[in-house]
Design a protein around this motif. Structure first.
Motif, mmCIF file in Angstrom:
data_model
loop_
_atom_site.group_PDB
_atom_site.id
_atom_site.type_symbol
_atom_site.label_atom_id
_atom_site.label_comp_id
_atom_site.label_asym_id
_atom_site.label_seq_id
_atom_site.Cartn_x
_atom_site.Cartn_y
_atom_site.Cartn_z
ATOM 1 N N GLY A 2 0.824 -1.203 0.000
ATOM 2 C CA GLY A 2 0.000 0.000 0.000
ATOM 3 C C GLY A 2 0.856 1.249 0.000
ATOM 4 O O GLY A 2 2.082 1.220 -0.110
ATOM 5 N N SER A 32 -0.386 -6.188 3.869
ATOM 6 C CA SER A 32 -1.085 -4.926 3.630
ATOM 7 C C SER A 32 -2.196 -4.808 4.659
ATOM 8 O O SER A 32 -2.560 -5.784 5.326
ATOM 9 C CB SER A 32 -1.662 -4.901 2.218
ATOM 10 N N TYR A 33 -2.778 -3.587 4.779
ATOM 11 C CA TYR A 33 -3.862 -3.413 5.744
ATOM 12 C C TYR A 33 -5.100 -4.202 5.325
ATOM 13 O O TYR A 33 -5.873 -4.649 6.174
ATOM 14 C CB TYR A 33 -4.190 -1.928 5.896
ATOM 15 N N ALA A 34 -5.269 -4.397 4.027
ATOM 16 C CA ALA A 34 -6.386 -5.220 3.571
ATOM 17 C C ALA A 34 -6.214 -6.664 4.026
ATOM 18 O O ALA A 34 -7.176 -7.326 4.451
ATOM 19 C CB ALA A 34 -6.500 -5.146 2.050
ATOM 20 N N GLU A 35 -4.961 -7.149 3.957
ATOM 21 C CA GLU A 35 -4.700 -8.515 4.410
ATOM 22 C C GLU A 35 -4.865 -8.623 5.924
ATOM 23 O O GLU A 35 -5.398 -9.617 6.440
ATOM 24 C CB GLU A 35 -3.290 -8.926 3.985
ATOM 25 N N ALA A 37 -6.861 -6.829 7.708
ATOM 26 C CA ALA A 37 -8.299 -6.770 7.978
ATOM 27 C C ALA A 37 -8.943 -8.131 7.777
ATOM 28 O O ALA A 37 -9.810 -8.558 8.560
ATOM 29 C CB ALA A 37 -8.949 -5.727 7.072
ATOM 30 N N HIS A 43 -11.921 -3.668 10.487
ATOM 31 C CA HIS A 43 -11.866 -2.849 9.283
ATOM 32 C C HIS A 43 -10.444 -2.345 9.075
ATOM 33 O O HIS A 43 -9.728 -2.009 10.032
ATOM 34 C CB HIS A 43 -12.833 -1.671 9.405
ATOM 35 N N ALA A 44 -10.023 -2.268 7.807
ATOM 36 C CA ALA A 44 -8.652 -1.831 7.507
ATOM 37 C C ALA A 44 -8.382 -0.433 8.020
ATOM 38 O O ALA A 44 -7.272 -0.135 8.512
ATOM 39 C CB ALA A 44 -8.410 -1.912 5.996
ATOM 40 N N THR A 45 -9.380 0.451 7.952
ATOM 41 C CA THR A 45 -9.190 1.818 8.443
ATOM 42 C C THR A 45 -8.942 1.834 9.944
ATOM 43 O O THR A 45 -8.118 2.609 10.448
ATOM 44 C CB THR A 45 -10.418 2.675 8.096
#
Length: 815
Positions: A2, A32-35, A37, A43-45
């Protein structure tokens, strides 16, 4: 990976360290933050904000971030707590010490500080962290605002867990909670929460575990395993639970049906009665079909044997202990009996237990005329119980404490004259005569305006007695008149129990067994076992937990049974009699006369006698109470098989799990977690003997430069192991020497020969071969060694010499 993350800028250096550590964990694993999450279900945020360093994240997000990265959650929470402390706007602070809390204000402040140190999580998150049904978010909000304190143990432990306080610290906070509330016995909790509290060493019963015969209620009777599987609550929201699992109560009408069945206490209700109870005079056209549907759903939820169809109606079959209302009725009945017999303190304890069963408005949100009638009836009964308990408060001299509660109750029920009468007495005895008279004037004005009547004659008479400064009115019922005070020495209430250790670990089943017997004052209980096995620690711990069953006091003596000169019964009886209020001039000279006066003095009282370190049965027989209501708890290295009627309890060494936990609590879990294998070796080298484990753990805890491996290396040498197991005045070798010195010559020879055997377990036949004696002689020798606390039975016909006792024997000269 990211986009590149923004630099961390914050005056909170600990927050910067936390955010950087989180970023490092993610970078090291290439997520990554998606991974993250996807791995954490967050949530990624939320995860990205946790590592931004802009504000202190929630405990949940930090924990899930570390878990998703496969990193240490303990390390993450340590950094997070440091960030919380430094972000609180002041200098770094540690967690409040529950041992120093001395009032309700400091207790509320302590809970508030825990919440601050936890990073001020949201109330909804507090509710989730505490566990289902344990801590409602609205209650958590009132607690952190210092408007209230947890009403029961489960709310308290839920709050502590939500603030990331480990289970090991829960017992200290529970004790502080009981202390500041001034509970003679802890309040009885509501239906237990779904989530286990992790406090196996703190034994607290749930509501159904309390029986009318148990004595004062609370944390006391240690018998949760006897609770019925199904438990029901009507003194609050109508709820059902099977074990730890809450059961669905269904629609409001279904709860109304359950209420109607529960309130009949097993009696069958016809369909017509139930329809009238649920809908009243205007039932729907399909009322009978709806009733059958609700009954079917209840039967499916509770079981076909619980909700039964009989004679065209329905009944519910449950144990008496399964319903909080019947428990409250039993407690109120016991309170009435004790008050009639003059035992006001015990009656107060029972009433406090009954009132603690309420969890808000009875039958809350249950519709129907029947529920409305029962709700009004139960509220009236609750007020009557409260009035009776407040009356008892005044009788025992607790008038100052009763003023605030009476003030609130009179405001809520202004036309209830009995409450105003009690408030006038409480104010007068607190030195507030003018306020007491003002209550009467306000009552007279209110009754005239509202009802056009005068106060009842009792209130008018009370006003005159206050105006005349009646001395009898100013003196509680339990306080003797001035003349009698000089004529008769008041009854003393000894409280001689030694302090219990705060790091008491394990022994849950054994403590429950002993506590059950003490709760019903069931004769004499003798704890026996080898030296250093923790008999005294266990006895003192259980005695403290059961002392509320003995409102007339607790006696304690160390009989020095393993020393060269054990305590003489005559001397002990003299000390006991003086502690019980007998003047020196009235103490007889002979043993028999002292024993007779001692039993007479205990007659009618509830006193616990703890006789520690007894030599034999002959030493303690004169010291035993002679009447019901009192109990004796004895510790000895000798199994007192010759003590008639005694309940003998063999105290064995700790299990490996208990021993490891005991070692960890003294040394500290952080140090032990990094050297778990070395810690296991240490407790095994100590033979799982509590005394040896405490010595070993204390040595490591006192030397911060030592590792556990350092101590493990010292204990590897068996020839010098006993020398290493010494710290201050604690040592294992003298304990073994004292037991060995009491052996007869033949027993001493048998002990040395058996210890020299390479077999871990010895059968009777093997022992006969080693000792060169016939089986009958060997059996007598083995039983003598068991009674002396140097040999442990491990099964029918098999025995074992404890590992440390074997090392001691090998250090002696061989025969």
């Amino acid at each position: 990976m990211g986009r590149k993350e923004r630099p961390i800028t914050s005056p909170n250096k600990a927050l910067v360290a936390l955010a950087q550590w989180l970023r490092d964990q993610r970078s090291a694993r290439g997520y990554s933050y998606a991974e993250l999450a996807a791995r954490s279900a967050c949530h990624a945020t939320t995860l990205q904000r946790a590592a931004s360093g802009q504000s202190i994240p929630t405990a949940q997000s930090v924990r899930m971030y570390a878990r998703a990265c496969g990193a240490s959650e303990n390390k993450a929470m340590e950094l997070w707590q440091q960030a919380c402390v430094r972000g609180s706007g002041g200098p770094p602070r540690g967690s409040p010490n529950p041992l120093t809390i001395d009032g309700i204000g400091s207790f509320k402040a302590g809970l508030r500080t825990l919440y601050e140190l936890a990073g001020r999580p949201s109330m909804r998150e507090m509710e989730r962290q505490a566990g289902t049904g344990c801590l409602p978010h609205s209650t958590a909000h009132r607690i952190v605002r210092s408007r209230t304190v947890p009403r029961d143990v489960y709310q308290l432990t839920g709050f502590l867990s939500a603030c990331s306080i480990g289970p090991a610290e829960h017992p200290l906070w529970i004790e502080a909670w009981r202390r500041v509330l001034g509970q003679e016995v802890p309040s009885v909790p509501p239906l237990p929460p779904q989530r286990p509290t992790g406090m196996e060493s703190v034994v607290v019963t749930t509501r159904p575990a309390i029986r009318a015969s148990d004595g004062p209620v609370g944390v006391a009777p240690i018998r949760a395993e006897r609770s019925p599987e199904l438990q029901f609550s009507v003194l609050g929201p109508v709820r059902a639970r099977r074990g730890e699992e809450p059961l669905p109560s269904g629609s409001p009408q279904q709860r109304a049906l359950l209420t109607a069945l529960l309130m009949r206490h097993g009696r069958t209700a016809t369909a017509a009665e139930l329809i009238d109870a649920i809908w009243g005079e205007d039932p729907p056209s399909q009322a009978l079909a709806a009733l059958r549907t609700y009954a079917s759903r209840l039967r499916k939820t509770l079981g076909p044997l619980v909700v039964a169809s009989e004679s065209g109606g329905y009944t519910i079959r449950i144990e008496r202990e399964a319903l909080d209302l019947t428990m409250a009725q039993d407690l109120a009945a016991d309170a009435e009996k004790d008050r009639a017999s003059g035992n006001r303190q015990r009656a107060r304890a029972f009433l406090n237990g009954a009132l603690a069963l309420w969890d808000g408005e009875a039958l809350a949100s249950v519709p129907g005329p029947y529920a409305e009638y029962q709700r009004s009836r139960l509220e009236e009964w609750r007020l009557q119980l409260t009035e009776t308990r407040l009356d008892l408060d005044l009788e025992v001299g607790c008038h100052a404490e009763a003023v605030s509660e009476l003030t609130a109750l009179t405001a809520a029920h202004p036309l209830r004259e009995r409450l105003r009468e009690l408030l006038m007495v409480a104010l007068y005895r607190s030195g507030r005569q003018a306020e007491a008279l003002a209550v009467y004037a306000d009552t007279r004005r209110l009754l005239a305006e509202e009802l056009g009547v005068d106060p009842r004659p009792e209130l008018a008479t009370l006003q005159q007695r206050i105006l005349q400064a009646d001395e009898e009115l100013s003196r509680p019922a339990d306080q003797p008149a001035p003349a009698a005070r000089h004529a008769e020495r008041p009854q003393e209430r000894p409280a001689q129990l030694p302090a219990t250790v705060i790091d008491f670990t394990g022994r849950t089943a054994l403590a429950r067994e002993i506590g059950d017997r003490l709760a019903v004052a069931d004769g004499v209980t003798v704890l026996s076992g080898i030296g250093g096995v923790g008999k005294t620690t266990l006895a003192v711990h259980v005695a403290h937990r059961a002392r509320w069953h003995f409102p007339d006091g607790q006696l304690y003596v160390d009989l020095q049974g393993v020393g060269s000169r054990s305590a003489e019964p005559e001397t002990v009886l003299g000390a006991f009699l003086r502690a019980l209020g007998v003047p020196d001039s009235a103490v007889p000279d002979s043993l028999d006369e002292r024993a007779a006066l001692y039993r007479s003095t205990l007659d009618g009282r509830r006193v616990l006698v703890l006789l520690d370190n007894a030599h034999d049965a002959a030493q303690i027989r004169p010291l035993l109470p002679g009447t019901a209501g009192c109990a004796a708890l004895v510790t000895s290295r000798v199994r007192m098989v010759d003590l008639a009627g005694a309940h003998l309890v063999d105290v064995d060494v700790m299990s490996p799990a208990e021993a490891f936990e005991h070692f960890s609590r003294i040394v500290g879990s952080e140090r032990v977690d990094s050297e778990r294998s070395e810690a296991r070796y240490v407790v095994a080298a100590c033979g799982f003997l509590p005394l040896a484990i405490r010595i070993a753990a204390s040595r490591v805890a006192a030397r911060r430069t030592w590792t556990i491996a350092t101590l493990a290396a010292l204990l590897m040498d068996e020839t010098g192991r006993l020398a290493q197991l010494q710290a201050g005045d604690l040592a294992v070798r003298p304990v073994m020497e004292q037991s060995y010195a009491r052996l007869e010559a033949e027993q001493a020879r048998a002990f040395r020969l058996l210890s020299a055997s390479t077999s871990v377990f010895l059968s009777t036949s093997e022992s006969a071969a080693l000792l060169d004696r016939n089986p009958l002689q060997v059996q007598a020798l083995l039983e003598g060694l068991i009674d002396a606390g140097l040999l442990m039975p491990v099964g029918p016909g098999h025995y074992q010499v404890h590992a440390l006792a074997r090392l001691f024997a090998l250090s002696l000269r061989t025969p």
